[in-house]
Design an enzyme around this catalytic site. Structure first.
Site, short mmCIF file in Angstrom:
data_model
loop_
_atom_site.label_atom_id
_atom_site.label_comp_id
_atom_site.label_asym_id
_atom_site.label_seq_id
_atom_site.Cartn_x
_atom_site.Cartn_y
_atom_site.Cartn_z
N THR B 174 0.60 -1.60 0.23
CA THR B 174 0.17 0.09 -0.31
C THR B 174 1.15 1.48 0.00
O THR B 174 1.95 1.45 0.70
CB THR B 174 -0.85 0.13 1.07
OG1 THR B 174 -1.94 -0.79 1.21
CG2 THR B 174 -2.07 1.25 0.96
N GLY B 213 2.71 -2.37 8.21
CA GLY B 213 3.18 -2.99 9.43
C GLY B 213 4.21 -3.38 9.92
O GLY B 213 4.91 -4.40 8.99
N GLU B 466 -6.26 -6.15 3.28
CA GLU B 466 -6.38 -7.56 2.04
C GLU B 466 -7.23 -7.78 1.76
O GLU B 466 -8.18 -8.68 1.06
CB GLU B 466 -6.11 -8.78 3.03
CG GLU B 466 -4.70 -8.63 4.31
CD GLU B 466 -4.05 -9.40 4.43
OE1 GLU B 466 -4.01 -11.21 3.52
OE2 GLU B 466 -3.47 -9.79 5.11
#
Lengths: 716, 716
Positions: B174, B213, B466
């Site tokens: 992303t 993350g 996702e």
């Protein structure tokens, strides 16, 4: 950007003809630099002056100016700086909140209307501060005023209850074991005729007062709901002012135990607490005695009508319709602005990506909800009007005049019924709107800094407090069914249920060749659906009543689902009507192009509402299968009309960037830049190692292999 | 209470015949002392052994034992003590989470099945730890394994990527400006043939990698998605391993800028970060080259089929069906246990109050959602099966064998389609379930300590990441409509769309005199509704295609709402079928009384689903108006059947109090005591003044009146 500058910017953007096609440095626009240009283009499409629409929403130009004056004073106050708001811990937030409550309290000398507006507007920026102020002024002081005598009110005002000098009040209704069923509260207030006192006591753990806003750290006094016991007889729940803390040093009074409720889903700025009373004595005169009384000899006078006891709660319920409008419009502004400048996917390879607001599904997710929000504004205004009439009657009513009381109570009953539905379905709708708006912003909606997470967590308690939505809805359903039965027996009804008197005609009403874009037809569609549903529910109720041998409670319980549905559909109709009425009544005071867009928005709301409930309209035969397809096409069509004006429609909500506090909803559309900069401002130590790295991560990542056990050395 | 003791307690409670009628000290039961007795009574009603139902849910006794062994090891580990969980600040949570990730990583030598279970079960207690572990093992390592060659995988494993020694991977897909449209990512990987390197670069602010993350504090390496540019030609998005930090001291590599994304709505234990690459050079061999290749001369080999590139994402999507089941079942256990012991209101004055689970509306709010949760368990199991088949094919496929690849890709396509719908609607359903459960617990649902707020905030990101649910749904709708058109042209279809081949028969199928309690009839009802909806959507699509002169994208865009609806209804059918199938297939391995309750639960789910979509069934003519009323009566009836077994049905989910971490959901039903004690443990300094009192509250409450201005003294 302060309000006035903002509006000038809207005006100038709207007039701007020459839009740049290059970014800074003369380079072609790209994903980073294009968004503000796109936003300017959106504003240039306005078919009306958003300022005129703001006047409509606020109820007139002078109201808008009042609102803006309040907004400006909040924005400018350093204490209300919200730059770090989303990163505050619970403890930081509580400390800040009490300071803000103190700042708000300096405005108590404003007119009630302006003060009320200030509270509501403050709550847009900081819901916790709104509530923490509200528990004193709305609940404590509202109860003393509504349920106390004039002398009692003066007494507590003189103690500092208006100025908040050595005084803060809270409202002890809910217990650990009882919330919705107020009549089941277990705290006792036993009259001791020897000393002319009440003894307030918590009989078991589950009777601990719970959720009491302001109790943990702030309150010196509470209005406590407790069972009045005189000579062993239980007279039900009444309210009493009970001192909690010594006002010279805030230490607890004897017999009072207070604890902190701690972490909540949201609104952590409020110091909710629990309270246990261990035989706490108060003078008899601390019982609020406007409607119920206990005299020196222990003679109990019951209130002429039970509804009078809970009047203080209605104010909160009425405010929640307007609060719903504020919260929903705030988050829709963010999501719609973002959708106007966010591009994603192109319809064919190599083409420029499409702004997500141009996708039909995205329009369906946001624009009917925008329409709902405009409708909530109208419903809230109508509800306030009902409230003003009913509450001024209640305040001035002579409690010894039975007839006057009955009239006042009837108005209160209508207010309770209408407000129950509007409160429930508007607060639910707003929860849904905040959530849908968050999802519509994709991952960025999940960032703490765009406000949706906090906004949702703060908001949703509105669905539970001051009347749980499900319980309000069921009770509304009960009274609607009773009304339907009365109507069939010939009773004439007015107000929100007036259409039921036309139930026979409505039963055979069909769309036929008429247009689904006609407001009158749309209202009729909803009236016929709601009327049919109610008449069927009344039939079902009467059947169950026979089965249960006349047991009203059992029969009503059995048809709970029907009660819920009737309240839901009746309220949707109410909101749709309120919206069309407000547009109609404003025709003379707003420009025609404003009326024009409002009518489109209202039609979208009514049509989309039908589409979500097609079963209802097929069963009422108002629509055929083919009509239902037409509804879907029209929803698409009206979404396009509203999409064209979506940015002006959100600009008209008149929120500055301060009140939105969400970089992806920035007025100028420069969303990526503002968002990135916000994240960096709040997390400036980048490129540094985690603060916990040496302590807990390094020992793991740099661990050495344990030496293998040398089995040979251990021998056999 | 540890798992095994808990199950013994269930067994003994179920057998207990003599229930106490007095509380401690021999006093009559009251609001405080009665709840645990009520809970014991509920367990005594069990018509089946909940342990047998647990075996059904887990897929067999040995699976249950595996799960319990993992649960026990987590509960006993002091590092996983969650007593203070809800009061942790973001910074505390992040520190704790990295320690928990380290603890989880010590289990990597378990079998893949057991390891996967451990991750999923850990995520029930602490979703942030689950995700922070998952970004390395699932996304980073999964990508290297799925998109890298065998040599590449070995290389990174040897660097420490399995053991997490001086290594942590993250997944940089992303960007600030691009999420769903992966093909539109803007980061570039330009081949430099002189040095045989790629130059990774972030061309503008909006191309900053975002939400990554593990990036902010932990990751040493990332799989970076970037546009492959060779000799000025853009070959689209490929993936590259890019070192981010020096593995000896975690300092950033040259050209890497990393920042902390900061506060999120939930999952604050994850150190999400942003990454900017400024001409970072990596060896050519760091490109993951299983399907796409660049050789020394800069010749590019494109993957045989584009779908192969995103295989790593599917694992997460499949897991989310099971995760939905876990999260939904956890919160339903809490809300249903609370509802069984919470009394509120009595049907007539003076009577004992009713347990809220006995109210029809409360049953409607919780029990169909309980049924949905059982259905999700079945759908998740079916999806895992599809996944196992497809992924083992993909892992072993010879990439030079075109035919084998096509077979593998077809299976992957079916998996993508089914998983898109199941992921989307199960994650949405779970959001709704958590929210409804919270509201069903009234104010206590809003307490931080009962877990709903945190649970919701942690959960809802599943609807976005996702594969955004709306986008997955639209894409599924597109492929369903294409399938419908193919079927009408005579193509035969299997799998989840098989029923479309019976569309002509289904079009005229009617309930008639058949029973709505027959599973086959319920499935037929849904097949006919879904088939009709799809055929209508196919018609609409073909009409639009003509209008748009064969422009597929435009026609598909125009019918977005129909695409969404077809995917929604088809998926509901899929889940209903999966549930009935699983019951049928388990008949021989579970006792008849377990099958019996499961069938009731499944019928409730199918009927309630019809009730929420009556328009659909009226239009398909499968049901008449009268049948719709029958559906409503049957939903009431089946709610009662399920209510009777509601506690055993939730006990079967087999969560200990540790995993629920919600005192009002306590196994023993002693909800008020546990809840009160939890609040006091977490907020022990009660009766004390607020920590901020002297600093900010006292100056306000004890303020002196400003001296009045002496105008006279000022003269004229």
């Amino acid at each position: 950007m302060p309000s006035t500058d903002r509006l000038q910017a809207i005006a100038s953007a709207t007039c701007s003809a020459n839009l740049p096609t290059k970014g800074p440095n003369g380079l072609p626009l790209n994903t980073e630099t294009e968004p503000p240009i796109l936003m300017t283009q959106e504003r240039a499409k306005a078919s009306f002056n958003p300022r005129e629409l703001t006047y409509y929403l606020d109820g007139g130009k002078s109201q808008t100016e009042d609102v803006e004056a309040i907004m400006r004073s909040i924005e400018r106050d350093p204490l209300f700086n919200n730059e770090k708001y989303y990163d505050l811990t619970k403890d930081q937030l509580r400390e800040l909140t009490v300071q803000r409550v103190a700042a708000l309290a300096t405005h108590v000398s404003s007119s009630p209307q302006i003060l009320h507006k200030r509270f509501a507007i403050t709550a847009i920026a900081d819901p916790g501060t709104g509530t923490r102020t509200g528990v004193h002024y709305g609940l404590f002081l509202g109860s003393v005023r509504g349920s106390g005598t004039a002398e009692q009110f003066s007494y507590w005002v003189n103690k500092g209850a208006v100025e908040l000098k050595r005084f803060f009040g809270c409202f002890s209704m809910t217990e650990l074991g009882h919330g919705s069923n107020v009549a089941g509260l277990e705290t006792t207030a036993t009259f001791d005729s020897d000393t002319d006192e009440f003894i307030i006591n918590t009989p078991n753990l589950a009777a601990t007062k719970w959720w009491i806003g302001g109790a943990a750290h702030t309150a010196t006094h509470t209005v406590c709901f407790a069972r009045l016991i005189v000579n062993g007889k239980d007279h039900g729940v009444k309210s009493f002012v009970v001192p909690l803390r010594n006002t010279d040093n805030w230490s607890l009074k004897p017999g009072i135990a207070i604890g902190d409720i701690g972490k909540k889903m949201g609104r952590d700025g409020i110091d909710n607490g629990w309270i246990q009373f261990t035989n706490v004595r108060i003078p008899r005169q601390f019982m609020l005695m406007r409607f119920s009384k206990v005299d020196r000899e222990g003679n109990v006078t019951e209130p002429p009508l039970a509804q009078l006891a809970y009047g203080a709660l209605i104010t909160g319920r009425v405010s929640m319709a307007a609060d719903s409008f504020y919260a929903a419009s705030k988050f829709l502004t963010i999501a719609i602005r973002y959708a106007a400048v966010r591009r994603q996917f192109s319809s064919s390879p190599g083409q420029q990506e499409t702004a997500i607001l141009d996708y039909p599904l995205h329009q369906r997710r946001l624009l009917p909800r925008l329409a709902y929000t405009y409708a909530m504004n109208a419903a809230a205004a109508e509800l306030y009007h009902l409230y003003d009439v009913a509450s001024s009657q209640l305040e001035t009513v002579d409690v010894t005049d039975k007839n006057a009381l009955v009239t006042a109570v009837n108005d209160i009953k209508e207010l309770f019924a209408v407000s129950a539905g509007v409160k429930s379905f508007c607060t639910w709708a707003t929860s849904d709107i905040i959530d849908e708006c968050r999802q519509a912003c994709g991952g960025h909606g999940y960032s703490g800094y765009n406000g949706f997470g906090q906004g949702y967590a703060d908001w949703v308690v509105n669905c539970t407090w001051e009347g749980d939505n499900n319980i309000l809805t069921l009770s509304m359903g009960r009274s609607l069914i009773q009304t339907a039965i009365a109507v069939r027996k010939g009773t004439s009804v007015g107000g929100a249920s007036e259409y039921l008197s036309r139930h026979a005609v409505l039963a055979s009403s069909r769309l036929g060749e008429r247009s689904l874009e006609d407001p009158a037809v749309l209202i009729e569609a909803w009236e016929s659906a709601s009327s049919l549903l109610l008449m069927n529910a009344a039939d079902a109720y009467e059947k169950e009543l026979v089965k249960f041998n006349g047991n009203v409670a059992a029969a009503m319980e059995k048809i709970s689902q029907a009660r819920f549905e009737t309240a839901r559909v009746h309220t949707r109709l109410y909101i749709i009507k309120a919206f069309f009425n407000r547009i109609e009544n404003s025709k003379n005071s707003v420009p025609a192009n404003v009326t024009d867009i409002l009518v489109k928005v209202a039609i979208l709301f009514a049509l989309w509402s039908i589409e979500q409930d097609t079963g209802l309209f097929l069963r009422s035969k108002f629509l055929t299968d083919k009509d239902v397809d037409t509804v879907t096409s029209l929803v698409d069509e009206y979404n396009l009309k509203v999409r064209e004006q979506a940015i002006p429609l959100t600009d008209a909500f008149n929120y500055s960037d301060y009140f939105l506090n969400s970089p992806i909803g920035s007025f100028d559309g420069n969303v990526y830049k503002h968002y990135f900069e916000k994240v960096v401002r709040q997390n400036p130590n980048y490129n540094a190692m985690a603060p916990y790295f040496e302590k807990v991560a390094a020992p793991f990542f740099f661990r050495k292999e344990e030496e293998p056990i040398d089995l040979e050395a251990l021998g056999e």
